[in-house]
Design a protein around this motif. Structure first.
Motif, mmCIF file in Angstrom:
data_model
loop_
_atom_site.group_PDB
_atom_site.id
_atom_site.type_symbol
_atom_site.label_atom_id
_atom_site.label_comp_id
_atom_site.label_asym_id
_atom_site.label_seq_id
_atom_site.Cartn_x
_atom_site.Cartn_y
_atom_site.Cartn_z
ATOM 1 N N ILE A 10 0.835 -1.202 0.000
ATOM 2 C CA ILE A 10 0.000 0.000 0.000
ATOM 3 C C ILE A 10 0.868 1.250 0.000
ATOM 4 O O ILE A 10 0.620 2.227 -0.715
ATOM 5 N N GLY A 11 1.959 1.182 0.779
ATOM 6 C CA GLY A 11 2.870 2.329 0.839
ATOM 7 C C GLY A 11 3.520 2.604 -0.494
ATOM 8 O O GLY A 11 3.609 3.754 -0.940
ATOM 9 N N CYS A 12 3.972 1.541 -1.199
ATOM 10 C CA CYS A 12 4.576 1.710 -2.522
ATOM 11 C C CYS A 12 3.585 2.296 -3.508
ATOM 12 O O CYS A 12 3.913 3.186 -4.294
ATOM 13 N N CYS A 13 2.361 1.797 -3.477
ATOM 14 C CA CYS A 13 1.332 2.324 -4.386
ATOM 15 C C CYS A 13 1.073 3.789 -4.117
ATOM 16 O O CYS A 13 0.875 4.582 -5.042
ATOM 17 N N ALA A 14 1.073 4.160 -2.836
ATOM 18 C CA ALA A 14 0.828 5.560 -2.483
ATOM 19 C C ALA A 14 1.939 6.455 -2.998
ATOM 20 O O ALA A 14 1.690 7.553 -3.518
ATOM 21 N N VAL A 15 3.196 5.970 -2.889
ATOM 22 C CA VAL A 15 4.327 6.759 -3.387
ATOM 23 C C VAL A 15 4.238 6.925 -4.891
ATOM 24 O O VAL A 15 4.410 8.019 -5.431
ATOM 25 N N LEU A 16 3.950 5.826 -5.610
ATOM 26 C CA LEU A 16 3.845 5.896 -7.065
ATOM 27 C C LEU A 16 2.701 6.799 -7.483
ATOM 28 O O LEU A 16 2.812 7.593 -8.411
ATOM 29 N N SER A 17 1.587 6.703 -6.770
ATOM 30 C CA SER A 17 0.440 7.553 -7.090
ATOM 31 C C SER A 17 0.768 9.012 -6.852
ATOM 32 O O SER A 17 0.447 9.880 -7.667
ATOM 33 N N ALA A 18 1.457 9.296 -5.751
ATOM 34 C CA ALA A 18 1.824 10.684 -5.460
ATOM 35 C C ALA A 18 2.769 11.229 -6.505
ATOM 36 O O ALA A 18 2.661 12.383 -6.931
ATOM 37 N N SER A 19 3.718 10.390 -6.988
ATOM 38 C CA SER A 19 4.647 10.839 -8.018
ATOM 39 C C SER A 19 3.908 11.222 -9.279
ATOM 40 O O SER A 19 4.193 12.236 -9.907
ATOM 41 N N ALA A 20 2.933 10.385 -9.676
ATOM 42 C CA ALA A 20 2.169 10.673 -10.885
ATOM 43 C C ALA A 20 1.393 11.963 -10.748
ATOM 44 O O ALA A 20 1.331 12.777 -11.674
ATOM 45 N N VAL A 21 0.793 12.159 -9.561
ATOM 46 C CA VAL A 21 0.049 13.403 -9.326
ATOM 47 C C VAL A 21 0.984 14.597 -9.397
ATOM 48 O O VAL A 21 0.681 15.626 -9.994
ATOM 49 N N ASN A 22 2.166 14.458 -8.794
ATOM 50 C CA ASN A 22 3.126 15.557 -8.801
ATOM 51 C C ASN A 22 3.588 15.878 -10.216
ATOM 52 O O ASN A 22 3.835 17.034 -10.566
ATOM 53 N N ASP A 23 3.732 14.852 -11.055
ATOM 54 C CA ASP A 23 4.121 15.076 -12.445
ATOM 55 C C ASP A 23 3.034 15.796 -13.223
ATOM 56 O O ASP A 23 3.308 16.504 -14.186
ATOM 57 N N GLY A 24 1.790 15.574 -12.847
ATOM 58 C CA GLY A 24 0.677 16.153 -13.591
ATOM 59 C C GLY A 24 0.211 15.262 -14.735
ATOM 60 O O GLY A 24 -0.656 15.642 -15.510
ATOM 61 N N TYR A 25 0.791 14.065 -14.837
ATOM 62 C CA TYR A 25 0.385 13.090 -15.845
ATOM 63 C C TYR A 25 0.882 11.723 -15.403
ATOM 64 O O TYR A 25 1.767 11.612 -14.554
ATOM 65 N N THR A 26 0.296 10.686 -15.955
ATOM 66 C CA THR A 26 0.648 9.312 -15.625
ATOM 67 C C THR A 26 1.269 8.633 -16.839
ATOM 68 O O THR A 26 1.237 9.156 -17.952
ATOM 69 N N ASN A 27 1.788 7.443 -16.628
ATOM 70 C CA ASN A 27 2.336 6.703 -17.766
ATOM 71 C C ASN A 27 1.234 6.284 -18.734
ATOM 72 O O ASN A 27 1.476 6.162 -19.938
ATOM 73 N N GLN A 28 0.025 6.076 -18.235
ATOM 74 C CA GLN A 28 -1.082 5.808 -19.143
ATOM 75 C C GLN A 28 -1.372 7.030 -20.005
ATOM 76 O O GLN A 28 -1.714 6.914 -21.185
ATOM 77 N N ASP A 29 -1.212 8.217 -19.415
ATOM 78 C CA ASP A 29 -1.374 9.445 -20.192
ATOM 79 C C ASP A 29 -0.359 9.526 -21.328
ATOM 80 O O ASP A 29 -0.665 10.027 -22.420
ATOM 81 N N VAL A 30 0.849 9.050 -21.062
ATOM 82 C CA VAL A 30 1.886 9.064 -22.097
ATOM 83 C C VAL A 30 1.409 8.284 -23.318
ATOM 84 O O VAL A 30 1.484 8.766 -24.461
ATOM 85 N N TRP A 31 0.895 7.094 -23.074
ATOM 86 C CA TRP A 31 0.424 6.265 -24.193
ATOM 87 C C TRP A 31 -0.826 6.860 -24.828
ATOM 88 O O TRP A 31 -0.989 6.804 -26.055
ATOM 89 N N SER A 32 -1.682 7.435 -24.013
ATOM 90 C CA SER A 32 -2.892 8.067 -24.564
ATOM 91 C C SER A 32 -2.527 9.228 -25.477
ATOM 92 O O SER A 32 -3.148 9.430 -26.529
ATOM 93 N N ALA A 33 -1.521 9.990 -25.069
ATOM 94 C CA ALA A 33 -1.090 11.138 -25.874
ATOM 95 C C ALA A 33 -0.505 10.684 -27.208
ATOM 96 O O ALA A 33 -0.808 11.261 -28.263
ATOM 97 N N TYR A 34 0.329 9.646 -27.173
ATOM 98 C CA TYR A 34 0.942 9.182 -28.416
ATOM 99 C C TYR A 34 -0.090 8.513 -29.320
ATOM 100 O O TYR A 34 -0.085 8.712 -30.541
ATOM 101 N N GLU A 35 -0.973 7.740 -28.725
ATOM 102 C CA GLU A 35 -2.015 7.095 -29.521
ATOM 103 C C GLU A 35 -2.969 8.132 -30.123
ATOM 104 O O GLU A 35 -3.408 8.004 -31.272
ATOM 105 N N GLY A 36 -3.291 9.189 -29.351
ATOM 106 C CA GLY A 36 -4.135 10.259 -29.873
ATOM 107 C C GLY A 36 -3.475 10.982 -31.025
ATOM 108 O O GLY A 36 -4.130 11.316 -32.031
ATOM 109 N N PHE A 37 -2.167 11.210 -30.905
ATOM 110 C CA PHE A 37 -1.411 11.867 -31.973
ATOM 111 C C PHE A 37 -1.452 11.036 -33.254
ATOM 112 O O PHE A 37 -1.736 11.548 -34.342
ATOM 113 N N ASN A 38 -1.195 9.747 -33.122
ATOM 114 C CA ASN A 38 -1.182 8.885 -34.309
ATOM 115 C C ASN A 38 -2.573 8.717 -34.915
ATOM 116 O O ASN A 38 -2.726 8.724 -36.145
#
Length: 409
Positions: A10-38
């Motif tokens: 749970i602690g690891c998930c919380a850290v990863l989730s916080a990192s994504a929030v701090n970035d302002g995007y997630t790794n799923q967003d990365v793929w969504s952005a590239y797929e949307g572009f193509n």
């Protein structure tokens, strides 16, 4: 699962989730952005990219096909997607983007005169030196990634075409043996006259890409190669590529680089004052040229130059909004995609992590203002893109290009 392990997970998930929030995007967003572009810009029949969303297909230069010199940046994006899928252990995407990369190559080969760099027709041919040299770079990168000899052969042929000129076309090449540096074009396109060292333009957009091209080939070709005996060599030895890179870089530093601020001039004509209009892509290729020479030689002056040029881009050119700036001229939206390639070299290969927060802010700002229906971004990252707005592929490429190289933590 015992309580201690459960709390740890749970602690690891919380850290990863916080990192994504701090970035302002997630790794799923990365793929969504590239797929949307193509989905929006790739002509799925021809596998080249369209100019903008108003065109249903990419026919040619005059009808819907993105500029010949920008297509290799889109190919770079597919290769970066492949690398990211490999890094994430995503077998499905790894296979998908390896296949896409090859299709993009084949599509462009079919569109642009079979990569005959001596075909100077003005629709689907080659008629400006830097158009050719951008392809030299990406072809060499493709060879490094996939090991296909065809990519290397074409990359070396295009480098030779730019440096020495073409007997068929009649130009004498981009390189100026009299006063150094690289000319941007030959004129007239169909019946060229020799370039004039005292008059004609030597642009940053050919000089620093030439250094990048030479150094990328230096890192690609076999060691212990014998020099070609041909009048117009189709290949160089590693030592020859390095020598050419150093020569053009030194000319560029003396003529196009402000050693006090880190800004790059757009061009210089003869001995006239350089044109000090700055552009992100010129900063980018200077950074890339500097990093590649630093890695090859270990000479810290190159790294210092790269940092100075990056600082100017981040602190001066991006001062208004704290994100990469937008230029509204035709095809200028591609500048962020080019910058992404070279800032990644500086960050990852040279350990210059201080620029990551700025890059993440640029990504988060652009992504937050995307058109959420199409999952595409505009080039002016601080402004929202509306659902029905016509947008060009150049401007839309910047955020997904950055994301593929700087995914979420």
């Amino acid at each position: 699962m015992n309580l201690r392990k459960y709390i740890s997970v749970i602690g690891c998930c919380a850290v990863l989730s916080a990192s994504a929030v701090n970035d302002g995007y997630t790794n799923q967003d990365v793929w969504s952005a590239y797929e949307g572009f193509n989905k929006t810009f790739l002509d799925s029949k021809k596998y080249i990219y369209k100019t903008d969303t108003s065109f249903p297909e990419a026919v040619d230069r005059w009808k819907g096909a993105a500029a010949i010199w920008c297509q290799p940046m889109y190919w770079d994006m597919s290769m970066n997607a492949y690398r990211l899928a490999c890094k994430q252990g995503d077998k499905k995407r790894k296979k998908e983007f390896k296949e896409l990369s090859r299709k993009i190559f084949e599509g462009n080969k079919a569109q642009y005169a079979g990569f005959n760099f001596h075909d100077n027709n003005e629709n689907t041919g080659w008629f400006i030196y830097d158009d050719i040299q951008w392809w030299t770079i990406t072809l060499a990168r493709a060879y490094q990634l996939f090991g296909d000899d065809e990519y290397l052969k074409l990359s070396e042929a295009s480098f030779s075409r730019v440096w020495y000129g073409s007997e068929k076309v009649g130009d004498t090449g981009s390189y100026d043996p009299k006063k150094g540096g690289m000319f941007w074009q030959w004129q007239p396109i169909q019946h060229p006259k020799p370039n004039d060292s005292d008059r004609d333009g030597k642009m940053a957009c050919i000089n620093f890409p030439t250094v990048v091209a030479a150094m990328t080939l230096y890192n690609s070709v076999p060691k212990n190669r014998k020099p070609s005996a041909d009048k117009i060599p189709l290949y160089q030895t590693r030592e020859q590529y390095l020598a050419k890179a150093k020569e053009i870089y030194d000319w560029g530093v003396e003529n196009l680089f402000d050693k006090q601020t880190g800004r790059i001039a757009d061009s210089r004509h003869g001995q006239h004052e350089p044109a000090w209009k700055t552009h992100v892509y010129n900063q980018a290729t200077f950074i890339g040229a500097s990093v590649l020479l630093y890695k090859a030689t270990g000479d810290k002056k190159y790294l210092d130059n790269a940092i100075l040029a990056t600082d100017y881009t981040v602190k001066d050119m991006s001062a208004e909004h704290g994100v990469l700036p937008f230029e509204s001229g035709i095809e200028q939206g591609i500048y962020t995609a080019i910058f992404s390639q070279y800032i990644a070299m500086l960050v990852y290969d040279c350990g210059q992590q201080q620029y990551v927060p700025f890059l993440k802010k640029t990504i988060a700002t652009g992504w937050s203002n995307r058109d959420k229906t199409r999952n595409i971004c505009g080039g002016e990252y601080t402004k929202k893109l509306s659902e029905n707005e016509v947008i060009d592929s150049y401007s839309a490429s910047g955020i997904p290009a950055l994301m593929l190289l700087f995914p979420a933590n």
